[in-house]
Design a protein around this motif. Structure first.
Motif, mmCIF file in Angstrom:
data_model
loop_
_atom_site.group_PDB
_atom_site.id
_atom_site.type_symbol
_atom_site.label_atom_id
_atom_site.label_comp_id
_atom_site.label_asym_id
_atom_site.label_seq_id
_atom_site.Cartn_x
_atom_site.Cartn_y
_atom_site.Cartn_z
ATOM 1 N N PRO A 276 -12.250 35.957 66.243
ATOM 2 C CA PRO A 276 -13.612 35.457 66.460
ATOM 3 C C PRO A 276 -13.690 34.236 67.373
ATOM 4 C CG PRO A 276 -13.276 35.987 64.144
ATOM 5 C CD PRO A 276 -11.926 36.037 64.796
ATOM 6 N N SER A 277 -12.561 33.542 67.551
ATOM 7 C CA SER A 277 -12.585 32.379 68.452
ATOM 8 C C SER A 277 -12.529 32.790 69.921
ATOM 9 C CB SER A 277 -11.401 31.451 68.143
ATOM 10 O OG SER A 277 -10.175 31.998 68.616
ATOM 11 N N CYS B 114 -9.243 26.821 62.349
ATOM 12 C CA CYS B 114 -9.455 27.600 61.141
ATOM 13 C C CYS B 114 -9.154 26.723 59.927
ATOM 14 C CB CYS B 114 -8.549 28.834 61.125
ATOM 15 S SG CYS B 114 -8.586 29.723 59.551
ATOM 16 N N LEU C 261 -13.985 26.962 62.082
ATOM 17 C CA LEU C 261 -14.410 28.345 62.259
ATOM 18 C C LEU C 261 -13.970 29.119 61.021
ATOM 19 C CD1 LEU C 261 -15.664 30.529 64.069
ATOM 20 C CD2 LEU C 261 -13.395 30.904 65.060
ATOM 21 N N THR D 30 -13.840 32.328 58.964
ATOM 22 C CA THR D 30 -13.958 33.765 59.235
ATOM 23 C C THR D 30 -14.032 34.570 57.943
ATOM 24 O OG1 THR D 30 -11.539 33.847 59.434
ATOM 25 C CG2 THR D 30 -12.809 33.575 61.464
ATOM 26 N N THR E 198 -18.630 33.272 60.373
ATOM 27 C CA THR E 198 -18.761 34.513 61.134
ATOM 28 C C THR E 198 -19.422 35.626 60.324
ATOM 29 O OG1 THR E 198 -16.484 35.119 60.555
ATOM 30 C CG2 THR E 198 -16.833 33.979 62.659
ATOM 31 N N THR E 199 -20.582 35.345 59.831
ATOM 32 C CA THR E 199 -21.435 36.359 59.230
ATOM 33 C C THR E 199 -22.873 35.879 59.375
ATOM 34 O OG1 THR E 199 -21.776 37.761 57.279
ATOM 35 C CG2 THR E 199 -21.413 35.420 56.868
ATOM 36 N N PRO F 266 -20.847 37.912 63.685
ATOM 37 C CA PRO F 266 -19.434 38.293 63.771
ATOM 38 C C PRO F 266 -18.691 37.806 65.005
ATOM 39 C CG PRO F 266 -20.833 40.161 64.305
ATOM 40 C CD PRO F 266 -21.748 39.071 63.845
ATOM 41 N N LEU F 267 -19.388 37.238 65.986
ATOM 42 C CA LEU F 267 -18.743 36.754 67.221
ATOM 43 C C LEU F 267 -17.887 37.846 67.868
ATOM 44 C CD1 LEU F 267 -17.672 33.099 66.255
ATOM 45 C CD2 LEU F 267 -19.661 33.839 67.583
#
Length: 271
Positions: free
Chosen positions: A5-6, A109, A130, A132, A206-207, A235-236
């Motif tokens: 996702p990054s 993360c 971030l 996830t 990421t949602t 979700p990127l």
């Protein structure tokens, strides 16, 4: 899952004219460079952790388990006991690297790279977490499931950490050397509350808002008091055809000219 996702974030920053640098492992290099970012080897930058130990994060953890006589400990107990010992070994290299590239901000993360949060705090660099997973509420459920799988309880884990002298000593040294305020029971007061998020300018999740796992009132109250900010960003997803990162250890397939990356779901071509 933690790094992919990054990549669209990095790709967007590069498109805007920014330089993006990753401190990561070799099997992630292709995906990182495909996003237009510069790759830096974690193994090369962190000799304090890797010299004399297996040359990947999970292997180094196994080496540390043997060094501290934790081979027979459950997953949750061993990881918890080694968390600050590992951070103490990773932090010098992380700080050296950040000083060398002189970034304007750090994206990390919070589940895998608390050393990045510590280093950013030491160097007064703004940091962004971030996350996830399905938000901070999901971490409480994750901890509970890991404890169940490890056949341990919160009370047992707290007692193990309080009684493990190498852990206590590592926490003391980190706080004294770097001016940090790390607790002896990291992420366990209450269980599943991620302590490093108090230092992040914002935590990207990421949602979407509707799919966030709910937080218990006590955890939500602490995050609010600490000023933690959570932004559900979806979700990127990266662009079509982008390279993806997978796995944690390179292995050579029999008869194959190219190495492959072994991970929980099988093998993925690493070329």
């Amino acid at each position: 899952g933690h790094i992919n996702p990054s990549l669209p974030v990095a790709r967007s920053l590069v498109a805007l004219g920014h330089e993006v640098h990753y401190l990561c492992r070799d099997q992630m290099r292709d995906a990182i460079e495909d996003a237009g970012s510069a790759f830096h080897s974690e193994v090369e930058q962190m000799p304090e952790l890797y010299e004399g130990r297996e040359m990947d994060l999970f292997g180094a953890t196994e080496s540390l388990k043997r060094e501290y006589g934790l081979e027979n400990e459950s997953f949750m107990t061993a990881v918890s006991k080694l968390m600050m010992i590992s951070n103490e070994l990773m932090l010098p290299g992380t700080i050296r690297w950040l000083r060398a590239i002189n970034p304007g901000a750090v994206l990390y993360c919070p589940l895998m790279n608390s050393n990045a949060a510590f280093a950013s705090q030491v160097l007064s660099i703004p940091s962004v977490a971030l996350l996830t997973t399905a938000g901070p509420g999901s971490i409480q459920r994750t901890y509970a499931e890991f404890m169940r799988m490890s056949q341990t309880t919160e009370e047992m884990l707290v007692r193990e950490l309080e009684d493990f002298q190498p852990h206590r000593e590592a926490v003391t040294r980190l706080n004294e050397k770097y001016g940090l305020d790390i607790g002896l029971l990291t992420n366990l007061q209450p269980t599943g509350k991620l302590d490093v998020l108090k230092w992040s300018s914002v935590t990207l999740v990421t949602t979407c808002e509707d799919l966030l796992d709910p937080m218990t009132p006590d955890v939500a109250e602490i995050y609010t008091k600490e000023g933690a900010i959570f932004e559900a960003v979806g979700p990127l997803l990266d662009k079509a055809g982008a390279r993806r990162a997978a796995g944690h250890k390179f292995v050579a397939s029999e008869g194959a000219s190219n190495p492959t990356t072994k991970h929980a779901g099988g093998e993925v071509d690493a070329e």
